[in-house]
Design a protein around this motif. Structure first.
Motif, PDB file in Angstrom:
ATOM      1  N   ILE A 163     -10.023   4.466   5.225  1.00 42.75           N
ATOM      2  CA  ILE A 163      -9.109   3.896   4.204  1.00 42.75           C
ATOM      3  C   ILE A 163     -10.122   3.553   2.979  1.00 42.75           C
ATOM      4  N   SER A 164      -9.429   3.308   1.834  1.00 42.86           N
ATOM      5  CA  SER A 164     -10.526   3.076   0.568  1.00 42.86           C
ATOM      6  C   SER A 164     -10.910   1.468   0.756  1.00 42.86           C
ATOM      7  N   GLU A 165     -11.827   1.222  -0.091  1.00 44.30           N
ATOM      8  CA  GLU A 165     -12.345  -0.287  -0.119  1.00 44.30           C
ATOM      9  C   GLU A 165     -11.072  -1.370  -0.538  1.00 44.30           C
ATOM     10  N   SER A 166     -10.218  -0.723  -1.456  1.00 43.78           N
ATOM     11  CA  SER A 166      -9.153  -1.722  -1.953  1.00 43.78           C
ATOM     12  C   SER A 166      -8.228  -1.989  -0.906  1.00 43.78           C
ATOM     13  N   GLU A 167      -7.773  -1.133  -0.028  1.00 46.99           N
ATOM     14  CA  GLU A 167      -7.118  -0.893   1.304  1.00 46.99           C
ATOM     15  C   GLU A 167      -7.638  -1.909   2.352  1.00 46.99           C
TER      16      GLU A 167
END
Length: 195
Positions: free
Chosen positions: A159-163
């Motif tokens: 997943i992305s770092e924001s997720e």
């Protein structure tokens, strides 16, 4: 400010010619209550009641005494600068000498009062800066743990770092813990699994 603790070296000479240059004599004549100390034990005991401390010592001894005094109580520390205490060259002075002000026997009573006043202000500003510095360093350390945990989660869960950040935040709320505590747990478990 009424009560002052004067710390002087027991080896310092106090002959009759230098009595008028002694911090004790000058500050008493300005109306201050004076407590004297020559040992660390006397200083620790005396600082409890003092509003400020005056170090009638060579400049090389200031930091060790200052650390001892500040560990006991937040109070201004001033250096009593005389021919006897300033015998070393400027090279002996470090950039981080722990004093809030300097007093000299040639100062008038009004100059001494103002110097003590400004020293108190500087002392409490310095303490505030030290607290803010500690808080900033703590936040940086917390940020490191959160960033490491985000990296681990984003890699492990694809997943992305924001997720990953949102996942951390939700986990912290569910467990009723601080985000940094959850992040630390994730990093520690990950490191344990890597070893």
């Amino acid at each position: 400010m009424h009560s002052l603790l004067i710390i002087h070296n027991s080896k310092t000479r106090h002959d009759t010619a230098s009595v008028s240059a002694n911090a004790d004599h000058v500050l008493r004549s300005c109306g201050y209550l004076i407590e004297m100390a020559t040992t660390r034990e006397e200083a620790v005991s005396g600082i409890r009641e003092a509003d400020a401390s005056i170090l009638q010592l060579p400049v090389t001894e200031i930091n060790s005494w200052g650390q001892l005094l500040m560990a006991q109580k937040t109070a201004p520390i001033l250096w009593w600068c005389t021919d006897e205490t300033a015998t070393l060259s400027v090279a002996a002075c470090e950039d981080n000498i722990m004093v809030d002000g300097i007093l000299a026997p040639s100062m008038l009573a009004q100059e001494i009062h103002w110097s003590l006043h400004f020293s108190a202000k500087l002392c409490f500003e310095r303490q505030q800066w030290l607290k803010e510095r500690e808080q900033l360093l703590s936040r940086i350390e917390e940020r490191k743990w959160i960033d490491m945990a985000k990296g681990i989660l984003s890699k492990a869960k694809h997943i992305s770092e924001s997720e990953a950040y949102e996942l951390l935040r939700k986990q912290a709320m569910n467990e009723r813990k601080r985000m940094v505590d959850v992040a630390t747990s994730i990093v520690n478990v990950y490191q344990l699994l890597q070893d």
